[in-house]
Scaffold this motif. Structure first.
Motif, mmCIF file in Angstrom:
data_model
loop_
_atom_site.group_PDB
_atom_site.id
_atom_site.type_symbol
_atom_site.label_atom_id
_atom_site.label_comp_id
_atom_site.label_asym_id
_atom_site.label_seq_id
_atom_site.Cartn_x
_atom_site.Cartn_y
_atom_site.Cartn_z
ATOM 1 N N ARG A 173 -25.417 20.653 -4.879
ATOM 2 C CA ARG A 173 -26.191 19.706 -5.711
ATOM 3 C C ARG A 173 -27.630 20.199 -5.892
ATOM 4 N NH1 ARG A 173 -23.461 14.723 -6.743
ATOM 5 N NH2 ARG A 173 -21.541 14.651 -5.538
ATOM 6 N N LYS A 225 -30.803 22.580 -13.823
ATOM 7 C CA LYS A 225 -31.341 21.703 -14.881
ATOM 8 C C LYS A 225 -32.828 21.962 -15.099
ATOM 9 C CE LYS A 225 -28.435 17.770 -13.718
ATOM 10 N NZ LYS A 225 -28.519 16.512 -12.981
ATOM 11 N N LEU A 237 -26.514 10.903 -4.120
ATOM 12 C CA LEU A 237 -26.055 9.734 -4.899
ATOM 13 C C LEU A 237 -26.924 9.511 -6.140
ATOM 14 C CD1 LEU A 237 -25.554 7.393 -1.797
ATOM 15 C CD2 LEU A 237 -23.746 8.609 -3.031
ATOM 16 N N GLY A 238 -27.288 10.605 -6.769
ATOM 17 C CA GLY A 238 -28.072 10.533 -8.013
ATOM 18 C C GLY A 238 -29.428 9.869 -7.824
ATOM 19 N N GLY A 276 -30.744 7.404 -10.810
ATOM 20 C CA GLY A 276 -29.823 6.677 -11.694
ATOM 21 C C GLY A 276 -30.026 5.170 -11.652
ATOM 22 N N ALA A 313 -30.516 1.297 -9.821
ATOM 23 C CA ALA A 313 -29.979 0.530 -8.682
ATOM 24 C C ALA A 313 -28.653 1.139 -8.232
ATOM 25 C CB ALA A 313 -29.760 -0.914 -9.103
ATOM 26 N N ARG A 314 -28.487 1.367 -6.907
ATOM 27 C CA ARG A 314 -27.218 1.923 -6.403
ATOM 28 C C ARG A 314 -26.155 0.860 -6.574
ATOM 29 N NH1 ARG A 314 -27.905 4.335 -0.822
ATOM 30 N NH2 ARG A 314 -29.221 5.759 -2.018
ATOM 31 N N ILE A 315 -25.257 1.151 -7.496
ATOM 32 C CA ILE A 315 -24.337 0.117 -7.953
ATOM 33 C C ILE A 315 -23.499 -0.441 -6.793
ATOM 34 C CG2 ILE A 315 -22.337 -0.296 -9.470
ATOM 35 C CD1 ILE A 315 -23.866 1.847 -11.364
ATOM 36 N N GLN A 316 -23.101 0.429 -5.866
ATOM 37 C CA GLN A 316 -22.275 -0.018 -4.733
ATOM 38 C C GLN A 316 -23.020 -0.998 -3.826
ATOM 39 O OE1 GLN A 316 -22.972 3.059 -5.650
ATOM 40 N NE2 GLN A 316 -21.289 4.496 -5.359
ATOM 41 N N LEU A 322 -31.148 -4.605 -5.816
ATOM 42 C CA LEU A 322 -32.097 -5.419 -6.613
ATOM 43 C C LEU A 322 -33.192 -5.980 -5.713
ATOM 44 C CD1 LEU A 322 -29.836 -7.459 -9.052
ATOM 45 C CD2 LEU A 322 -30.856 -5.223 -9.358
ATOM 46 N N TYR A 345 -35.750 -3.373 -5.091
ATOM 47 C CA TYR A 345 -36.702 -3.233 -6.210
ATOM 48 C C TYR A 345 -37.772 -4.327 -6.143
ATOM 49 C CZ TYR A 345 -34.413 0.431 -8.939
ATOM 50 O OH TYR A 345 -33.931 1.623 -9.376
ATOM 51 N N GLY A 398 -33.989 -1.642 -14.457
ATOM 52 C CA GLY A 398 -35.139 -2.282 -13.816
ATOM 53 C C GLY A 398 -36.045 -1.291 -13.098
HETATM 54 C C1 HXC Z 1 -24.663 4.858 -7.719
HETATM 55 C C2 HXC Z 1 -25.038 6.712 -9.001
HETATM 56 C C3 HXC Z 1 -25.893 5.966 -9.855
HETATM 57 C C4 HXC Z 1 -26.092 4.601 -9.557
HETATM 58 C C5 HXC Z 1 -25.795 7.987 -10.576
HETATM 59 N N1 HXC Z 1 -25.010 7.947 -9.500
HETATM 60 N N2 HXC Z 1 -26.340 6.784 -10.821
HETATM 61 N N3 HXC Z 1 -24.456 6.149 -7.948
HETATM 62 N N4 HXC Z 1 -25.460 4.094 -8.477
HETATM 63 N N5 HXC Z 1 -26.886 3.842 -10.298
HETATM 64 C C6 HXC Z 1 -24.247 9.026 -8.914
HETATM 65 C C7 HXC Z 1 -23.127 9.470 -9.815
HETATM 66 O O1 HXC Z 1 -21.997 8.668 -9.617
HETATM 67 C C8 HXC Z 1 -22.893 10.902 -9.333
HETATM 68 O O2 HXC Z 1 -22.160 10.871 -8.146
HETATM 69 C C9 HXC Z 1 -24.265 11.360 -8.976
HETATM 70 O O3 HXC Z 1 -25.066 10.184 -8.813
HETATM 71 C C10 HXC Z 1 -24.914 12.205 -10.051
HETATM 72 O O4 HXC Z 1 -24.791 11.507 -11.284
HETATM 73 P P1 HXC Z 1 -24.234 12.197 -12.619
HETATM 74 O O5 HXC Z 1 -23.821 11.081 -13.520
HETATM 75 O O6 HXC Z 1 -23.225 13.233 -12.287
HETATM 76 O O7 HXC Z 1 -25.540 12.926 -13.142
HETATM 77 P P2 HXC Z 1 -25.999 13.154 -14.634
HETATM 78 O O8 HXC Z 1 -24.855 13.623 -15.465
HETATM 79 O O9 HXC Z 1 -27.210 14.011 -14.564
HETATM 80 O O10 HXC Z 1 -26.414 11.706 -15.171
HETATM 81 C C11 HXC Z 1 -27.466 10.996 -14.594
HETATM 82 C C12 HXC Z 1 -27.491 9.535 -15.106
HETATM 83 C C13 HXC Z 1 -26.114 8.882 -14.886
HETATM 84 C C14 HXC Z 1 -27.894 9.549 -16.593
HETATM 85 C C15 HXC Z 1 -28.603 8.822 -14.348
HETATM 86 O O11 HXC Z 1 -25.685 9.119 -13.542
HETATM 87 C C16 HXC Z 1 -26.097 7.422 -15.146
HETATM 88 O O12 HXC Z 1 -26.075 7.006 -16.295
HETATM 89 N N6 HXC Z 1 -26.122 6.624 -14.064
HETATM 90 C C17 HXC Z 1 -26.054 5.196 -14.135
HETATM 91 C C18 HXC Z 1 -27.337 4.659 -14.698
HETATM 92 C C19 HXC Z 1 -27.370 3.163 -14.735
HETATM 93 O O13 HXC Z 1 -26.587 2.508 -15.425
HETATM 94 N N7 HXC Z 1 -28.262 2.557 -13.953
HETATM 95 C C20 HXC Z 1 -28.463 1.177 -13.965
HETATM 96 C C21 HXC Z 1 -28.060 0.596 -12.669
HETATM 97 S S1 HXC Z 1 -28.468 -1.143 -12.727
HETATM 98 P P3 HXC Z 1 -20.908 11.832 -7.879
HETATM 99 O O14 HXC Z 1 -20.597 11.646 -6.446
HETATM 100 O O15 HXC Z 1 -19.825 11.382 -8.790
HETATM 101 O O16 HXC Z 1 -21.404 13.192 -8.238
HETATM 102 C C22 HXC Z 1 -30.156 -1.160 -12.547
HETATM 103 C C23 HXC Z 1 -30.768 -2.526 -12.567
HETATM 104 C C24 HXC Z 1 -31.976 -2.517 -11.686
HETATM 105 O O17 HXC Z 1 -30.811 -0.204 -12.354
HETATM 106 C C25 HXC Z 1 -32.751 -3.788 -11.862
HETATM 107 C C26 HXC Z 1 -33.936 -3.805 -10.956
HETATM 108 C C27 HXC Z 1 -34.781 -5.000 -11.214
#
Ligand code: HXC
Length: 515
Positions: free
Chosen positions: A25, A32, A98-99, A131, A133-136, A142, A145, A172
């Motif tokens: 990784r 990149k 975990l991104g 990426g 908030a860690r969705i899991q 939240l 944050y 967020g």
């Molecule tokens: C858990 C995540 C993650 C997330 C990425 N990963 N985002 N794990 N929670 N939010 C993990 C991926 O599963 C992957 O794991 C690894 O990180 C690398 O991600 P990739 O997708 O392979 O990288 P890349 O192609 O460079 O894309 C990056 C990315 C994309 C554009 C950020 O990962 C993405 O769109 N992530 C989700 C973004 C998102 O929707 N976030 C919103 C969450 S809700 P593996 O093990 O498979 O390699 C939120 C609300 C917060 O944030 C509110 C606060 C007030």
């Protein structure tokens, strides 16, 4: 296990911790064109100065198989380091884990670094590459944050806070940077948005790329959310290190004084920059570079609301905040965005004891339906509020035009400027001569045999009467009219005269600036 084995075990655990998400990784990150979290900290801080906190922390969530995906450090490196000898606290998200997503313990680490920065009065720098908030971890993420946003808010105005966006910053996650003082982005690498292109397409049908939606130029030039952008991470780190030399560590300190080697008695060749014809444009940055200490001007928000120029410079070694009209863009007219840009910068300067110098050449606020309905009254009021509220030394230099409401914002002693200087070329008036003649001599012009000649006469009369610095100086609204060759000397004298200024405000919880 004997001591040797324990030491060997420690070395292995530590080596694994330092590798974050592992070699593959890290390679992907490098491929990149991005640095790792630790490399970024090395790039920002003085060599060997970084002290890491909570390096071995791990996530606690067990759902969705997370008990099998635990990494020492939980995807963010935090601690303190020095920049040019000055202590700062840093968090740097590790995309290889975990991104870089933000879980419960990841957030705890950032919040702890914020707390220490606040307690020790040290600037806080957060590097975002995540990426979101860690969705899991769901609502625990939240909740994390929320802690960070609260800490950002409590630190605002106490310590400088920088957000360095070096990858994705979505959902967020954008709101912590938005609360901090300055946002830095990298062309083609940093992306900020509350919902990405896919969600936008699904909801509104609009199609846009990541870069066009939330890239550096979108935020530096259009939305105004970000303040600086760079081609490379190295350029960004170099700039942040330079910027740190202009700022105090906290609101209880004065900004650092630097030996710039520029003589205090140097004359300023500004008249070669200002055109002979009053309506012709020029670039106010040429005046800034001529007058202030050699090459010290660091422009903030360069690509946004360009009719106003703001930034830090050194004057006789002292840090000042410059707030200058830009006749080279839309004739320097103040609009909604330039008011927001100016007010936010002025409030940063006031928070951190940085004297303000305004360079004035402004025809007024921009007329128009879009501006009126967009709230120019409310936004324009921010500038007046920010100047009136500021207790730092405030100096104004009127170069050419200073008309109407913008005259008050840029140069009014009654609003709170401590020293107002004007060039002999200054025109200080309630409005421009043409507009004034049309209003006060409307009937006379209409009744004349030749209205055009009468209008020209009335304009000339108004110009002769009011378009100079002498009327305002006669009322005491200008302290002195100066020879432009002595600009640097006079500004240094004005600054030294006011540097010990103390001004109290009525006790209150906080004001209610028109937002
Ligand atoms: C858990 C995540 C993650 C997330 C990425 N990963 N985002 N794990 N929670 N939010 C993990 C991926 O599963 C992957 O794991 C690894 O990180 C690398 O991600 P990739 O997708 O392979 O990288 P890349 O192609 O460079 O894309 C990056 C990315 C994309 C554009 C950020 O990962 C993405 O769109 N992530 C989700 C973004 C998102 O929707 N976030 C919103 C969450 S809700 P593996 O093990 O498979 O390699 C939120 C609300 C917060 O944030 C509110 C606060 C007030």
């Amino acid at each position: 296990m004997g001591n040797n084995e324990k030491l060997q075990e420690f070395k292995e655990v530590k080596a694994k911790m330092l590798k974050g998400g592992g070699e593959a990784r890290i390679k992907a990150q490098h491929d990149k064109g991005k640095f790792t979290a630790r490399e970024r900290i090395e790039g920002l801080t003085d060599e060997g100065s970084f002290i890491e906190s909570q390096a071995y922390i791990k996530g606690r969530t067990t759902e969705f198989g997370m008990d099998k995906k635990r990494f020492a450090g939980d995807g963010v490196v935090t601690g303190s380091g020095k920049i040019n000898g000055k202590q700062v606290f840093i968090s740097s998200q590790d995309f290889t884990v975990l991104g870089g997503s933000l879980g419960e313990m990841h957030a705890e680490k950032i919040a702890e670094a914020q707390n220490l920065a606040l307690k020790t009065g040290s600037p806080f720098i957060q590097v975002n590459d995540s990426g979101g908030a860690r969705i899991q971890e769901g609502i625990l993420a939240l909740n994390g944050y929320a802690k960070i946003f609260r800490n950002n808010t409590l630190s605002s105005g106490v310590i400088p806070q920088f957000s360095v966006i070096l990858g994705p910053c979505a959902g967020g996650a954008v709101y912590s940077p938005a609360i901090t003082d300055f946002i830095f982005m990298i062309d083609g690498k940093s992306h900020m948005y509350i919902t990405g292109p896919d969600v936008i397409k699904a909801v509104t049908g609009e199609i846009i790329s990541h870069e066009d939606l939330g890239g550096a130029s979108a935020h530096c030039a259009k939305s105004g959310n970000a303040h600086f952008h760079f081609e490379t991470e190295e350029d960004c780190f170099y700039f942040i290190r330079a910027l740190m030399d202009y700022l105090p560590s906290n609101n209880q300190e004065q900004p650092p004084i630097t030996e710039t080697g520029d003589p205090a008695d140097r004359k300023s060749n500004v008249m070669s920059i200002i055109p002979d014809v009053q309506t012709k444009p020029y670039d106010v940055r040429d005046i800034i570079n001529e007058v202030f200490d050699n090459g010290s001007f660091l422009e903030v928000h360069k690509d946004f609301a360009k009719s106003i120029v703001v930034g830090f410079a050194k004057l006789n070694g002292r840090t000042v905040g410059l707030f200058a009209n830009q006749p080279g863009f839309m004739a320097a007219v103040l609009d909604i965005n330039s008011s927001d840009k100016g007010a936010r910068f002025l409030r940063f300067c006031d928070s951190f004891n940085i004297p303000i110098i305004s360079l004035v050449d402004v025809p007024g606020y921009l007329p128009g339906i879009a501006q009126e309905h967009g709230g120019i009254i409310r936004h324009g009021a921010k500038l007046l509020y920010a100047i009136a509220e500021a207790t730092v030394p405030k100096i104004s230099l009127i170069i050419r035009k200073s008309y109407g409401g913008s005259m008050i914002a840029m140069s009014s002693k009654s609003l709170g400027y401590d020293r107002v200087l004007a060039y002999p070329t200054a025109e200080i008036a309630v409005m421009g001569a043409e507009g004034a003649a049309n209003v006060i001599s409307r009937k006379e012009i209409k009744a004349a045999d030749d209205p055009a000649i009468k209008r020209a006469e009335k304009i000339a009369e108004f110009q002769q009467e009011f378009m100079n610095p002498y009327v305002a100086a006669g009322y005491g609204l200008v302290d002195d009219i100066i020879d432009p060759d002595f600009t640097r000397i006079e500004l240094i004298r004005a600054l030294e005269m006011n540097v010990c200024k103390r001004e109290e405000r009525p006790v209150k919880k906080h004001g209610n600036i028109p937002l």
